[in-house]
Design a protein around this motif. Structure first.
Motif, PDB file in Angstrom:
ATOM      1  N   THR A  19       0.815  -1.222   0.000  1.00  0.00           N
ATOM      2  CA  THR A  19       0.000   0.000   0.000  1.00  0.00           C
ATOM      3  C   THR A  19       0.845   1.267   0.000  1.00  0.00           C
ATOM      4  OG1 THR A  19      -0.195  -0.014   2.410  1.00  0.00           O
ATOM      5  CG2 THR A  19      -1.928  -1.157   1.153  1.00  0.00           C
ATOM      6  N   GLY A  20       2.154   1.128  -0.058  1.00  0.00           N
ATOM      7  CA  GLY A  20       3.019   2.273  -0.271  1.00  0.00           C
ATOM      8  C   GLY A  20       3.562   2.984   0.942  1.00  0.00           C
ATOM      9  N   ALA A  25       6.892   7.470   2.351  1.00  0.00           N
ATOM     10  CA  ALA A  25       7.778   8.101   3.344  1.00  0.00           C
ATOM     11  C   ALA A  25       8.996   8.708   2.651  1.00  0.00           C
ATOM     12  CB  ALA A  25       8.199   7.089   4.401  1.00  0.00           C
ATOM     13  N   PHE A  26       9.582   7.978   1.709  1.00  0.00           N
ATOM     14  CA  PHE A  26      10.720   8.511   0.958  1.00  0.00           C
ATOM     15  C   PHE A  26      10.286   9.711   0.120  1.00  0.00           C
ATOM     16  CE2 PHE A  26      13.040   4.534   1.775  1.00  0.00           C
ATOM     17  CZ  PHE A  26      14.315   5.030   1.988  1.00  0.00           C
ATOM     18  N   ALA A  27       9.154   9.611  -0.563  1.00  0.00           N
ATOM     19  CA  ALA A  27       8.664  10.709  -1.404  1.00  0.00           C
ATOM     20  C   ALA A  27       8.437  11.974  -0.587  1.00  0.00           C
ATOM     21  CB  ALA A  27       7.382  10.292  -2.116  1.00  0.00           C
ATOM     22  N   ASN A  28       7.941  11.822   0.613  1.00  0.00           N
ATOM     23  CA  ASN A  28       7.719  12.974   1.486  1.00  0.00           C
ATOM     24  C   ASN A  28       9.021  13.514   2.068  1.00  0.00           C
ATOM     25  OD1 ASN A  28       4.905  13.186   1.195  1.00  0.00           O
ATOM     26  ND2 ASN A  28       4.580  11.555   2.679  1.00  0.00           N
ATOM     27  N   GLN A  29       9.981  12.652   2.315  1.00  0.00           N
ATOM     28  CA  GLN A  29      11.258  13.057   2.926  1.00  0.00           C
ATOM     29  C   GLN A  29      12.181  13.749   1.927  1.00  0.00           C
ATOM     30  OE1 GLN A  29      12.270  12.514   6.181  1.00  0.00           O
ATOM     31  NE2 GLN A  29      14.299  13.359   5.864  1.00  0.00           N
ATOM     32  N   TYR A  30      12.195  13.291   0.681  1.00  0.00           N
ATOM     33  CA  TYR A  30      13.136  13.791  -0.325  1.00  0.00           C
ATOM     34  C   TYR A  30      12.365  14.407  -1.483  1.00  0.00           C
ATOM     35  CZ  TYR A  30      16.288  10.948   2.410  1.00  0.00           C
ATOM     36  OH  TYR A  30      17.007  10.409   3.459  1.00  0.00           O
ATOM     37  N   SER A  31      12.248  15.720  -1.472  1.00  0.00           N
ATOM     38  CA  SER A  31      11.407  16.410  -2.454  1.00  0.00           C
ATOM     39  C   SER A  31      11.907  16.239  -3.891  1.00  0.00           C
ATOM     40  CB  SER A  31      11.296  17.898  -2.110  1.00  0.00           C
ATOM     41  OG  SER A  31      12.572  18.493  -2.108  1.00  0.00           O
ATOM     42  N   GLY A  32      13.208  16.061  -4.079  1.00  0.00           N
ATOM     43  CA  GLY A  32      13.740  15.917  -5.427  1.00  0.00           C
ATOM     44  C   GLY A  32      13.910  14.480  -5.873  1.00  0.00           C
ATOM     45  N   SER A  33      13.344  13.553  -5.139  1.00  0.00           N
ATOM     46  CA  SER A  33      13.556  12.136  -5.463  1.00  0.00           C
ATOM     47  C   SER A  33      12.665  11.666  -6.604  1.00  0.00           C
ATOM     48  CB  SER A  33      13.325  11.274  -4.228  1.00  0.00           C
ATOM     49  OG  SER A  33      12.013  11.437  -3.733  1.00  0.00           O
ATOM     50  N   PHE A  34      13.161  10.658  -7.310  1.00  0.00           N
ATOM     51  CA  PHE A  34      12.388   9.941  -8.319  1.00  0.00           C
ATOM     52  C   PHE A  34      11.987   8.635  -7.656  1.00  0.00           C
ATOM     53  CE2 PHE A  34      12.071   6.821 -11.754  1.00  0.00           C
ATOM     54  CZ  PHE A  34      11.148   7.452 -12.574  1.00  0.00           C
ATOM     55  N   ASN A  35      10.688   8.425  -7.452  1.00  0.00           N
ATOM     56  CA  ASN A  35      10.189   7.318  -6.632  1.00  0.00           C
ATOM     57  C   ASN A  35       9.397   6.317  -7.462  1.00  0.00           C
ATOM     58  OD1 ASN A  35      10.877   8.695  -3.994  1.00  0.00           O
ATOM     59  ND2 ASN A  35       9.551  10.203  -4.963  1.00  0.00           N
ATOM     60  N   GLU A  50      -4.319   6.267  -3.823  1.00  0.00           N
ATOM     61  CA  GLU A  50      -5.230   7.008  -2.952  1.00  0.00           C
ATOM     62  C   GLU A  50      -4.503   7.912  -1.954  1.00  0.00           C
ATOM     63  OE1 GLU A  50      -7.561   3.982  -1.051  1.00  0.00           O
ATOM     64  OE2 GLU A  50      -8.444   3.301  -2.943  1.00  0.00           O
ATOM     65  N   LYS A  51      -3.203   7.748  -1.829  1.00  0.00           N
ATOM     66  CA  LYS A  51      -2.437   8.515  -0.830  1.00  0.00           C
ATOM     67  C   LYS A  51      -2.219   9.943  -1.319  1.00  0.00           C
ATOM     68  CE  LYS A  51      -0.919   4.645   1.481  1.00  0.00           C
ATOM     69  NZ  LYS A  51      -0.288   4.223   2.634  1.00  0.00           N
ATOM     70  N   PRO A  52      -2.138  10.897  -0.380  1.00  0.00           N
ATOM     71  CA  PRO A  52      -1.969  12.304  -0.749  1.00  0.00           C
ATOM     72  C   PRO A  52      -0.753  12.597  -1.635  1.00  0.00           C
ATOM     73  CG  PRO A  52      -2.463  12.113   1.580  1.00  0.00           C
ATOM     74  CD  PRO A  52      -2.268  10.720   1.061  1.00  0.00           C
ATOM     75  N   CYS A  53       0.339  11.892  -1.446  1.00  0.00           N
ATOM     76  CA  CYS A  53       1.550  12.178  -2.232  1.00  0.00           C
ATOM     77  C   CYS A  53       1.702  11.257  -3.439  1.00  0.00           C
ATOM     78  CB  CYS A  53       2.785  12.096  -1.341  1.00  0.00           C
ATOM     79  SG  CYS A  53       3.138  10.432  -0.795  1.00  0.00           S
ATOM     80  N   ALA A  54       0.643  10.600  -3.854  1.00  0.00           N
ATOM     81  CA  ALA A  54       0.714   9.621  -4.951  1.00  0.00           C
ATOM     82  C   ALA A  54       1.278  10.213  -6.239  1.00  0.00           C
ATOM     83  CB  ALA A  54      -0.657   9.021  -5.210  1.00  0.00           C
ATOM     84  N   ARG A  55       1.061  11.492  -6.470  1.00  0.00           N
ATOM     85  CA  ARG A  55       1.557  12.104  -7.709  1.00  0.00           C
ATOM     86  C   ARG A  55       3.089  12.116  -7.768  1.00  0.00           C
ATOM     87  NH1 ARG A  55       1.081  15.824  -4.128  1.00  0.00           N
ATOM     88  NH2 ARG A  55       2.237  17.775  -4.154  1.00  0.00           N
ATOM     89  N   LYS A  56       3.753  11.922  -6.625  1.00  0.00           N
ATOM     90  CA  LYS A  56       5.211  11.906  -6.563  1.00  0.00           C
ATOM     91  C   LYS A  56       5.781  10.501  -6.803  1.00  0.00           C
ATOM     92  CE  LYS A  56       5.370  15.361  -2.855  1.00  0.00           C
ATOM     93  NZ  LYS A  56       5.832  15.567  -1.470  1.00  0.00           N
ATOM     94  N   ILE A  57       4.903   9.523  -7.018  1.00  0.00           N
ATOM     95  CA  ILE A  57       5.340   8.129  -7.106  1.00  0.00           C
ATOM     96  C   ILE A  57       4.914   7.519  -8.433  1.00  0.00           C
ATOM     97  CG2 ILE A  57       5.176   5.850  -6.032  1.00  0.00           C
ATOM     98  CD1 ILE A  57       4.400   7.374  -3.413  1.00  0.00           C
ATOM     99  N   ASN A  58       5.854   6.890  -9.108  1.00  0.00           N
ATOM    100  CA  ASN A  58       5.583   6.139 -10.324  1.00  0.00           C
ATOM    101  C   ASN A  58       5.271   4.712  -9.906  1.00  0.00           C
ATOM    102  OD1 ASN A  58       6.519   8.159 -12.467  1.00  0.00           O
ATOM    103  ND2 ASN A  58       8.206   8.117 -11.006  1.00  0.00           N
ATOM    104  N   LEU A  59       4.122   4.202 -10.317  1.00  0.00           N
ATOM    105  CA  LEU A  59       3.701   2.861  -9.911  1.00  0.00           C
ATOM    106  C   LEU A  59       3.804   1.903 -11.088  1.00  0.00           C
ATOM    107  CD1 LEU A  59       0.632   3.946  -7.796  1.00  0.00           C
ATOM    108  CD2 LEU A  59       2.893   3.276  -6.972  1.00  0.00           C
ATOM    109  N   ILE A  60       4.425   0.752 -10.822  1.00  0.00           N
ATOM    110  CA  ILE A  60       4.613  -0.254 -11.862  1.00  0.00           C
ATOM    111  C   ILE A  60       4.201  -1.610 -11.315  1.00  0.00           C
ATOM    112  CG2 ILE A  60       6.287  -1.404 -13.367  1.00  0.00           C
ATOM    113  CD1 ILE A  60       7.947   1.183 -13.256  1.00  0.00           C
ATOM    114  N   GLU A  61       3.418  -2.323 -12.103  1.00  0.00           N
ATOM    115  CA  GLU A  61       2.985  -3.666 -11.738  1.00  0.00           C
ATOM    116  C   GLU A  61       3.956  -4.672 -12.338  1.00  0.00           C
ATOM    117  OE1 GLU A  61      -0.877  -6.566 -12.464  1.00  0.00           O
ATOM    118  OE2 GLU A  61      -1.076  -4.426 -12.831  1.00  0.00           O
TER     119      GLU A  61
END
Length: 172
Positions: A19-20, A25-35, A50-61
């Protein structure tokens, strides 16, 4: 443990992200990270969305034993409480894939369950392992650093203050 102070724009991969919790946590901690959150379960990846910072995370199945990334792509790779669920061949393949895609200066952080100390909790834990159908899951949880030392040149072990989890820190 990731020690990213000197890496302004780290590339971070969370394998079996569920569920991320870790990748957010990494996406919120490091603003310039590629997640990247990576999981075999589309349902879990939808939970991450569904998480507030989801736009900062690339999701791959996909499967942990077959990562679709080029060699040495990431500064940090995490995997939390998931490898024990894989059978030994898939687990070893996943570890080899992690080694392949981590940068030479990077770190692989793998958190797994400790064997419970309390006798009743240990019995319940072992029952859970048996009902999962993976005969070697219990051996992996008990196994210590050997599965990691077969793949990585440097492995250290840390224990959580609660005594419920252990963290393997692996370097190429």
């Amino acid at each position: 443990m990731a020690r990213l102070e000197r890496t302004p724009n780290p590339y971070i991969l969370d394998i079996c992200c569920g569920t991320g919790a870790v990748i957010t946590a990494f996406a919120n901690q490091y603003s310039g990270s590629f997640n990247v959150g990576y999981d075999f379960s589309r349902v879990m990846l939808l939970k991450v969305r569904e998480k507030p910072c989801a736009r900062k995370i690339n999701l791959i199945e996909g499967e942990a034993a077959d990562l679709p990334f080029i060699d040495e792509s990431f500064d940090v790779i995490t995997c939390s409480h998931a490898l024990y669920e894989l059978k030994t061949p898939a687990r070893q393949a996943a570890l080899k894939e992690m080694r392949r895609v981590i940068r030479s200066s990077g770190v692989v952080l793998i958190m797994e369950h400790e064997m419970p100390r309390h006798p009743l909790v240990r019995i319940l834990f072992n029952l859970r392992m048996l009902t999962m159908g993976s005969a070697d899951a219990r051996e992996f949880v008990k196994g210590g650093m050997k599965p990691f030392q077969r793949i990585f040149s440097e492995v250290s072990l840390n224990h959580s203050p609660s005594g419920k989890s252990k963290l393997f820190v692996c370097r190429r």
